[in-house]
Design a protein around this motif. Structure first.
Motif, short mmCIF file in Angstrom:
data_model
loop_
_atom_site.label_atom_id
_atom_site.label_comp_id
_atom_site.label_asym_id
_atom_site.label_seq_id
_atom_site.Cartn_x
_atom_site.Cartn_y
_atom_site.Cartn_z
N SER A 36 40.07 -36.29 -31.74
CA SER A 36 40.87 -35.29 -31.00
C SER A 36 42.04 -35.63 -30.52
O SER A 36 43.36 -35.06 -30.39
CB SER A 36 40.24 -34.27 -30.49
OG SER A 36 39.36 -35.32 -29.18
N LEU A 40 45.97 -34.53 -31.16
CA LEU A 40 46.69 -34.04 -30.36
C LEU A 40 48.20 -35.03 -30.24
O LEU A 40 49.12 -34.39 -30.08
CB LEU A 40 46.18 -33.83 -29.26
CG LEU A 40 45.31 -32.82 -29.08
CD1 LEU A 40 44.52 -32.67 -27.53
CD2 LEU A 40 45.82 -31.32 -29.27
N PHE A 43 50.28 -34.11 -33.36
CA PHE A 43 50.80 -32.74 -33.10
C PHE A 43 52.03 -32.94 -32.22
O PHE A 43 53.23 -32.43 -32.46
CB PHE A 43 49.70 -31.96 -32.75
CG PHE A 43 50.34 -30.52 -32.43
CD1 PHE A 43 50.68 -29.73 -33.67
CD2 PHE A 43 50.52 -29.74 -31.37
CE1 PHE A 43 51.08 -28.48 -33.79
CE2 PHE A 43 51.00 -28.53 -31.28
CZ PHE A 43 51.29 -27.78 -32.55
N ALA A 312 43.55 -18.77 -25.41
CA ALA A 312 43.98 -20.29 -26.04
C ALA A 312 44.09 -21.20 -24.80
O ALA A 312 43.78 -22.40 -25.31
CB ALA A 312 45.42 -20.33 -26.75
N PHE A 316 41.50 -24.63 -25.48
CA PHE A 316 42.19 -25.75 -25.65
C PHE A 316 41.89 -26.76 -24.44
O PHE A 316 41.83 -27.92 -24.71
CB PHE A 316 43.64 -25.68 -26.23
CG PHE A 316 43.50 -25.06 -27.57
CD1 PHE A 316 43.22 -25.77 -28.84
CD2 PHE A 316 44.30 -24.12 -27.60
CE1 PHE A 316 43.25 -25.19 -30.15
CE2 PHE A 316 44.51 -23.48 -29.00
CZ PHE A 316 43.87 -24.07 -30.19
N GLY A 324 45.52 -30.46 -23.88
CA GLY A 324 45.21 -29.33 -24.60
C GLY A 324 45.86 -27.98 -23.80
O GLY A 324 46.36 -27.13 -24.43
N LEU A 327 49.73 -28.19 -24.71
CA LEU A 327 49.96 -27.59 -26.17
C LEU A 327 49.15 -26.63 -26.78
O LEU A 327 49.43 -26.27 -27.68
CB LEU A 327 49.39 -29.01 -26.99
CG LEU A 327 50.33 -30.35 -26.81
CD1 LEU A 327 49.45 -31.40 -27.54
CD2 LEU A 327 51.82 -30.26 -26.97
N ALA A 328 48.57 -25.84 -25.73
CA ALA A 328 48.04 -24.64 -26.05
C ALA A 328 48.86 -23.52 -26.71
O ALA A 328 48.37 -22.99 -27.74
CB ALA A 328 47.28 -23.83 -24.74
N LEU A 331 49.80 -24.77 -30.36
CA LEU A 331 48.62 -24.54 -31.18
C LEU A 331 48.15 -23.22 -31.66
O LEU A 331 47.77 -22.78 -32.57
CB LEU A 331 47.72 -25.42 -30.52
CG LEU A 331 47.79 -26.84 -30.31
CD1 LEU A 331 46.34 -27.36 -29.54
CD2 LEU A 331 47.55 -27.49 -31.86
N VAL A 334 50.57 -21.98 -34.27
CA VAL A 334 50.17 -22.47 -35.58
C VAL A 334 48.82 -21.88 -36.03
O VAL A 334 48.77 -21.41 -37.20
CB VAL A 334 49.95 -24.06 -35.43
CG1 VAL A 334 49.23 -24.51 -36.61
CG2 VAL A 334 51.17 -24.82 -35.31
N SER A 335 48.07 -21.57 -35.12
CA SER A 335 46.66 -20.95 -35.60
C SER A 335 46.97 -19.43 -36.00
O SER A 335 46.48 -19.14 -37.10
CB SER A 335 45.77 -20.79 -34.42
OG SER A 335 45.51 -22.21 -33.79
#
Length: 354
Positions: A36, A40, A43, A312, A316, A324, A327-328, A331, A334-335
C-alpha cells in the motif's frame, strides 16, 4: 504429387475457472494491502507527473517547445521557484519557525495554569494522575531511551528524504513517457474494453489536473489572506504561520485545525486577547474559503460531496496513516469517477449524464 504440409490445429485458449479467478483476486488484494505504501507513492508520482505534463503542454502551446523538453523545463522551473523562495524568505521562515517551536512550551504552560484554576482542568488532572498511577512507568530520560529517540528521528528524516527523491524521480519518468505507460496499462485490459478504459483514464487525468490547479489556487489564497491578517493583528510569525495555513489546507476539515492550533498557541504567549483574535481570523478565513472561494474553484475543478470527503479522510487515514489523509481527496475523486463510469454506467447501464 507433393502433399501440402498440414497446418496445425489451433490450440484452445486457456480460460481461468472461477476458483482461479477468486484466487487471483485474493492474491491481488493481498498484494495491494502489502504494498500500500508503494502504491500511494506511485499515486503521488502520478499527480506530480500530471502537473509536469500540464506545464509541458502549456509550453508547447504558447512557445512551441516539445513535450519532453517541456517536462524537464517544468521541473526545472519548479525547482528554481522553490529555491528562490528559500533564498528570499528561507532565513526569515527558519528563524520564525524556531521561534514558534520555542514558544509552544510557554503557551502550553499558560494553558496548564488556566486549566489548573478551572474545575474542568482539575478534573482532567486528577484523571491523568490516576491513569499514571495505575499504569506505572519508569524514568523516561535514561540514555538508551534518548538514543533510541534520536535514532528513530534520524531514520524518519532520512527515510522521508529518500522517499521524496524516489517520488520525484518516478514522476519525471512517468511524465517523460506518459503515452508509453498509458498504452502499457491499457494492454492489461481486454481488447473489447480498451477504448472505454482509455476514455476513463483520460477523464481521470483531466479531473486530477483540474483538482490540483484548483487546490494550488486555494492554498495560495489561504496562505496570503492568513499571513496578511496575522500581520495586521501584529502577530510576529505571520509569514510562517500563513505558510503553514496554506500548506495544511490541502487536507479538508483537518487542515485548518492543524494550522490554527499552533497559531493560537503562539498568540497566547503574546496575550489572551490576541489569541482570541487569531482564532476568529482562522474561523473567518475558513468560512470565506468554504463558502466563497471553494464553490468558485469547484465549478472548474471537481465538486466533491463534503460528507464523502470527511468519510474518505477517516477511511484512508485509518488505512494508510498520514499519507492517506493527505491523498484522501484525490483518491476520493478517482473512486467517484470509477464507480460512476464502470459500475453505474457500464454495469447498471444507467446513463443519465453528469
Amino acid at each position: 504429387m507433393t502433399e501440402r504440409p498440414s497446418t496445425p490445429a489451433p490450440q484452445p485458449r486457456l480460460r481461468p475457472g472461477p476458483i482461479a479467478i477468486a484466487f487471483a483476486t485474493a492474491l491481488a488484494l493481498a498484494a495491494v494491502w502489502q504494498w500500500s505504501n508503494v502504491l500511494l507513492m506511485g499515486f503521488g508520482a502520478i499527480l506530480i507527473a500530471i502537473a509536469l505534463r500540464a506545464g509541458a503542454r502549456a509550453m508547447h502551446r504558447y512557445a512551441g517547445i516539445g513535450l519532453k523538453p517541456g517536462v524537464l523545463l517544468s521541473g526545472l522551473a519548479a525547482v528554481l521557484v522553490v529555491a528562490g523562495i528559500v533564498a528570499w524568505a528561507g532565513p526569515s521562515i527558519s528563524g520564525q519557525f524556531r521561534q514558534l517551536i520555542g514558544s509552544l512550551p510557554d503557551a502550553w504552560k499558560q494553558i496548564e495554569d488556566w486549566l489548573g484554576q478551572s474545575s474542568i482542568g482539575q478534573f482532567l488532572e486528577r484523571r491523568i494522575e490516576d491513569a499514571q498511577a495505575n499504569g506505572g512507568g519508569g524514568e523516561g530520560g535514561d540514555l538508551p531511551t534518548v538514543f533510541s529517540y534520536l535514532t528513530g528521528t534520524l531514520t524518519t528524516v532520512f527515510g522521508g528524504v529518500a522517499n521524496l527523491v524516489l517520488l520525484i524521480t518516478v514522476a519525471i519518468f512517468l511524465a517523460l513517457d506518459a503515452p508509453m505507460y498509458r498504452a502499457g496499462a491499457l494492454r492489461l485490459v481486454p481488447p473489447s474494453y480498451r477504448a472505454r478504459a482509455g476514455q476513463i483514464a483520460d477523464e481521470l487525468a483531466r479531473a486530477l489536473a483540474r483538482w490540483m490547479g484548483g487546490q494550488a489556487l486555494d492554498m495560495a489564497v489561504v496562505a496570503l489572506v492568513t499571513g496578511v491578517g496575522l500581520w495586521l493583528l501584529g502577530v510576529p510569525l505571520a509569514l510562517v504561520l500563513g505558510l503553514i495555513a496554506g500548506l495544511t489546507n490541502i487536507i479538508p476539515v483537518v487542515g485548518p485545525f492543524m494550522s490554527g492550533i499552533p497559531a493560537v498557541l503562539f498568540a497566547l504567549t503574546q496575550g489572551f486577547d490576541l489569541a482570541i483574535y487569531v482564532a476568529l481570523l482562522f474561523v473567518l478565513v475558513q468560512q470565506a474559503e468554504g463558502n466563497l472561494l471553494m464553490p468558485l474553484i469547484q465549478r472548474y475543478a471537481a465538486d466533491l460531496p463534503p460528507a464523502l470527503t470527511v468519510l474518505a479522510i477517516l477511511a484512508f487515514g485509518s488505512l494508510f496513516g498520514f499519507a492517506g489523509i493527505v491523498l484522501a481527496t484525490p483518491l476520493l475523486l478517482v473512486s467517484i469517477i470509477l464507480v460512476k463510469r464502470i459500475y453505474v454506467e457500464d454495469v447498471l447501464d444507467d446513463w443519465q449524464g453528469d
